[in-house]
Design an enzyme around this catalytic site. Structure first.
Site, PDB file in Angstrom:
ATOM      1  NE  ARG A   1       8.368 -61.574  11.375  1.00  0.00           N
ATOM      2  CZ  ARG A   1       8.867 -60.341  11.272  1.00  0.00           C
ATOM      3  NH1 ARG A   1       9.376 -59.745  12.337  1.00  0.00           N
ATOM      4  NH2 ARG A   1       8.844 -59.707  10.125  1.00  0.00           N
TER       5      ARG A   1
ATOM      6  CG  HIS B   1      12.048 -63.906   9.275  1.00  0.00           C
ATOM      7  ND1 HIS B   1      12.029 -62.543   9.289  1.00  0.00           N
ATOM      8  CD2 HIS B   1      10.787 -64.287   8.947  1.00  0.00           C
ATOM      9  CE1 HIS B   1      10.802 -62.100   8.987  1.00  0.00           C
ATOM     10  NE2 HIS B   1      10.036 -63.151   8.791  1.00  0.00           N
ATOM     11  CG  ASP B   2      18.137 -69.544  10.668  1.00  0.00           C
ATOM     12  OD1 ASP B   2      18.965 -69.023   9.889  1.00  0.00           O
ATOM     13  OD2 ASP B   2      18.402 -70.567  11.346  1.00  0.00           O
TER      14      ASP B   2
ATOM     15  CG  ASP C   1      22.432 -71.013   7.625  1.00  0.00           C
ATOM     16  OD1 ASP C   1      21.514 -70.218   7.949  1.00  0.00           O
ATOM     17  OD2 ASP C   1      23.297 -70.740   6.773  1.00  0.00           O
TER      18      ASP C   1
ATOM     19  CB  SER D   1      22.416 -67.250   7.732  1.00  0.00           C
ATOM     20  OG  SER D   1      21.070 -67.560   7.406  1.00  0.00           O
TER      21      SER D   1
ATOM     22  CG  ASN E   1      15.325 -60.523   9.250  1.00  0.00           C
ATOM     23  OD1 ASN E   1      14.296 -61.175   9.467  1.00  0.00           O
ATOM     24  ND2 ASN E   1      16.300 -60.968   8.474  1.00  0.00           N
TER      25      ASN E   1
ATOM     26  CG  HIS F   1       0.724 -64.015  11.242  1.00  0.00           C
ATOM     27  ND1 HIS F   1       0.590 -63.711   9.912  1.00  0.00           N
ATOM     28  CD2 HIS F   1       2.070 -64.094  11.454  1.00  0.00           C
ATOM     29  CE1 HIS F   1       1.774 -63.604   9.349  1.00  0.00           C
ATOM     30  NE2 HIS F   1       2.701 -63.843  10.257  1.00  0.00           N
TER      31      HIS F   1
HETATM   32  C1  HEM Z   1       2.744 -66.729   5.007  1.00  0.00           C
HETATM   33  C2  HEM Z   1       3.583 -65.729   4.830  1.00  0.00           C
HETATM   34  C3  HEM Z   1       3.929 -64.765   5.909  1.00  0.00           C
HETATM   35  C4  HEM Z   1       3.927 -63.410   5.807  1.00  0.00           C
HETATM   36  C5  HEM Z   1       3.583 -62.603   4.557  1.00  0.00           C
HETATM   37  C6  HEM Z   1       4.297 -62.891   7.095  1.00  0.00           C
HETATM   38  C7  HEM Z   1       4.419 -61.527   7.377  1.00  0.00           C
HETATM   39  C8  HEM Z   1       4.609 -61.020   8.650  1.00  0.00           C
HETATM   40  C9  HEM Z   1       4.688 -59.621   8.961  1.00  0.00           C
HETATM   41  C10 HEM Z   1       4.633 -58.482   7.940  1.00  0.00           C
HETATM   42  C11 HEM Z   1       4.798 -59.510  10.306  1.00  0.00           C
HETATM   43  C12 HEM Z   1       4.875 -58.211  11.130  1.00  0.00           C
HETATM   44  C13 HEM Z   1       6.280 -57.659  11.140  1.00  0.00           C
HETATM   45  C14 HEM Z   1       6.259 -56.249  11.697  1.00  0.00           C
HETATM   46  O1  HEM Z   1       5.792 -55.367  10.985  1.00  0.00           O
HETATM   47  O2  HEM Z   1       6.668 -56.033  12.855  1.00  0.00           O
HETATM   48  C15 HEM Z   1       4.803 -60.827  10.859  1.00  0.00           C
HETATM   49  C16 HEM Z   1       4.890 -61.113  12.200  1.00  0.00           C
HETATM   50  C17 HEM Z   1       4.992 -62.401  12.701  1.00  0.00           C
HETATM   51  N1  HEM Z   1       5.093 -63.548  11.965  1.00  0.00           N
HETATM   52 FE1  HEM Z   1       4.742 -63.734   9.975  1.00  0.00          FE
HETATM   53  N2  HEM Z   1       4.493 -63.915   7.953  1.00  0.00           N
HETATM   54  C18 HEM Z   1       4.305 -65.087   7.275  1.00  0.00           C
HETATM   55  C19 HEM Z   1       4.485 -66.348   7.780  1.00  0.00           C
HETATM   56  C20 HEM Z   1       4.911 -66.619   9.051  1.00  0.00           C
HETATM   57  C21 HEM Z   1       5.383 -67.898   9.505  1.00  0.00           C
HETATM   58  C22 HEM Z   1       5.542 -69.111   8.614  1.00  0.00           C
HETATM   59  C23 HEM Z   1       5.671 -67.769  10.831  1.00  0.00           C
HETATM   60  C24 HEM Z   1       6.223 -68.778  11.798  1.00  0.00           C
HETATM   61  C25 HEM Z   1       6.237 -70.070  11.616  1.00  0.00           C
HETATM   62  C26 HEM Z   1       5.366 -66.411  11.200  1.00  0.00           C
HETATM   63  C27 HEM Z   1       5.437 -65.906  12.477  1.00  0.00           C
HETATM   64  C28 HEM Z   1       5.217 -64.590  12.819  1.00  0.00           C
HETATM   65  C29 HEM Z   1       5.160 -64.106  14.187  1.00  0.00           C
HETATM   66  C30 HEM Z   1       5.201 -64.960  15.432  1.00  0.00           C
HETATM   67  C31 HEM Z   1       5.034 -62.730  14.106  1.00  0.00           C
HETATM   68  C32 HEM Z   1       5.005 -61.739  15.304  1.00  0.00           C
HETATM   69  C33 HEM Z   1       6.451 -61.402  15.637  1.00  0.00           C
HETATM   70  C34 HEM Z   1       6.662 -60.511  16.836  1.00  0.00           C
HETATM   71  O3  HEM Z   1       5.722 -60.133  17.528  1.00  0.00           O
HETATM   72  O4  HEM Z   1       7.836 -60.206  17.108  1.00  0.00           O
HETATM   73  N3  HEM Z   1       4.937 -65.738  10.096  1.00  0.00           N
HETATM   74  N4  HEM Z   1       4.708 -61.736   9.827  1.00  0.00           N
END
Ligand code: HEM
Ligand SMILES: *[C@@H]1O[C@H](CO)[C@@H](O)[C@H](O)[C@H]1NC(C)=O
Length: 332
Positions: A69, A73-74, A81, A83, A102, A203
């Site tokens: 993730r 986010h970077d 970069d 940041s 974040n 996810h």
């Molecule tokens: C398509 C749009 C996306 C949305 C709306 C989104 C939204 C989110 C949200 C709300 C969370 C949970 C954060 C929390 O409440 O703790 C999350 C977790 C996560 N996201 Fe996304 N995300 C998106 C795309 C991505 C992309 C592109 C990646 C990586 C390439 C990604 C990787 C992850 C991972 C691995 C987690 C779990 C993180 C952890 O367990 O620490 N997401 N995402």
């Protein structure tokens, strides 16, 4: 149209030249990035990062999800970069890492620190923090997929000097986004609809805070599977607050495995976010979900390519970047 045709003709000409043996294509590169950029400058850089990531994931697989993730986010805020790594200072009290998308959810910062410390010991001042973030996301994908996701990550990024919390709100998509909003959000970074669908497959690992899905998925009618909703209600307060906001796993089937289970969950209406469920709201993205769910190796292959594309968003040049000595602070 004319541009596309010209590009096609140029690549055709290069292909012919290559076939005739008088054109050697450059080694694989994206936007000035290059596979093996540190080969001569710091030969063990990639192995050192992989070692730090592997050790951290052995202790806690969740940190691997955090690192995947972190790349997203970077890269979506000021480009890839590093940041997102900058700590607050008196001059810049609100960097990206303190912004709601974040903080407190983004994790893995100490793994980047450990990798940077080890890489600096081997080759001081050579390897950028932005490249470490990209390698770490690649390596976390490798370990969490049991090596089924295994790819070269081009490098040569430089670190930025600007990090502003409010910019995260402009570029990081919130979980309540619908399909049109997600497509536009990724298009703004040069990523296609399919890149978005494929990257959302991340996810399949990691956790989410209840506050990210309770308001628009459990508190109001939604398409979420009723029995899945019931298990989520058991784990989450009816109105999460910063003082009471537990986390749940994103993929109940294989929570720590980077695989295509996410797409099966989406099809079964067992996905957490509105953004996840939205992939079923157009015939084109529905087809992508089905292919990723059903065709062995389909998702892994596309995910590798999409991660390389993500990691090339708006990379800095020597004009506006540097190799930071400490990933948490700009060079003075
Ligand atoms: C398509 C749009 C996306 C949305 C709306 C989104 C939204 C989110 C949200 C709300 C969370 C949970 C954060 C929390 O409440 O703790 C999350 C977790 C996560 N996201 Fe996304 N995300 C998106 C795309 C991505 C992309 C592109 C990646 C990586 C390439 C990604 C990787 C992850 C991972 C691995 C987690 C779990 C993180 C952890 O367990 O620490 N997401 N995402
Ligand atoms: C951060 O960005 C906002 C707009 O997105 C701007 O108003 C503010 O001045 C910026 N802060 C810094 C320190 O650059």
């Amino acid at each position: 149209m004319a541009n596309k045709l010209a590009a096609l003709l140029v690549s055709f000409a290069m292909l012919m030249a290559a076939a005739a043996g008088f054109y050697t294509p450059p080694s694989p590169s994206t936007c000035g990035l290059k596979v093996g950029y540190y080969h001569d400058k710091c030969p063990h850089a990639e192995a050192i990062v992989r070692g730090a990531v592997g050790a951290a994931i052995l202790r806690d697989p969740g940190v691997g999800a955090g690192l995947i993730r972190m790349l997203f986010h970077d890269c979506f805020v000021e480009g890839c970069d590093a940041s997102v790594l900058l700590d607050p200072t008196p001059a810049n009290p609100q960097p990206e890492k303190l912004a709601p998308p974040n903080n407190p959810s983004l994790r893995g910062f100490e793994v980047i620190d450990a990798a940077k410390t080890a890489v600096e010991a081997a080759c001081p001042g050579v390897v950028s923090c932005a490249d470490i973030v990209a390698f770490a996301a690649r390596d976390a994908s490798f370990f969490l997929s049991n090596s089924r996701v295994s790819f070269d990550m081009p490098s040569g990024r430089l670190d930025g000097r600007y990090s502003n919390a409010s910019r995260t709100l402009d570029f990081l998509p919130p979980p309540k986004f619908n399909l049109g909003q997600l497509v536009a959000n990724f298009a703004a970074k040069g990523l296609s609809v399919e890149d978005m669908v494929v990257l959302a497959g991340s996810h399949t690992v990691g956790r989410s805070h209840c506050s990210s899905f309770v308001p628009d998925r459990l508190a109001v009618p939604s398409d979420i599977d009723p029995s899945f909703a019931a298990t989520l209600r058991d784990q989450c307060p009816a109105s999460p607050s910063s003082g009471n906001d537990p986390t749940v796993v994103q993929d109940v089937e294989t929570p720590n495995k980077l695989d295509n289970q996410y797409y099966k969950n989406v099809l079964a209406h067992k996905a957490l976010f509105t953004s996840d469920a939205s992939l079923l709201t157009s015939p084109a993205t529905m087809k992508m979900v089905l292919d990723n769910a059903n065709i062995p190796g389909w998702w892994e292959d596309r995910f590798q390519k999409a991660m390389v594309k993500l990691a090339a968003v708006e990379v800095k040049t020597s004009g506006n970047g540097e190799v930071r000595r400490n990933c948490r602070a700009v060079n003075y």
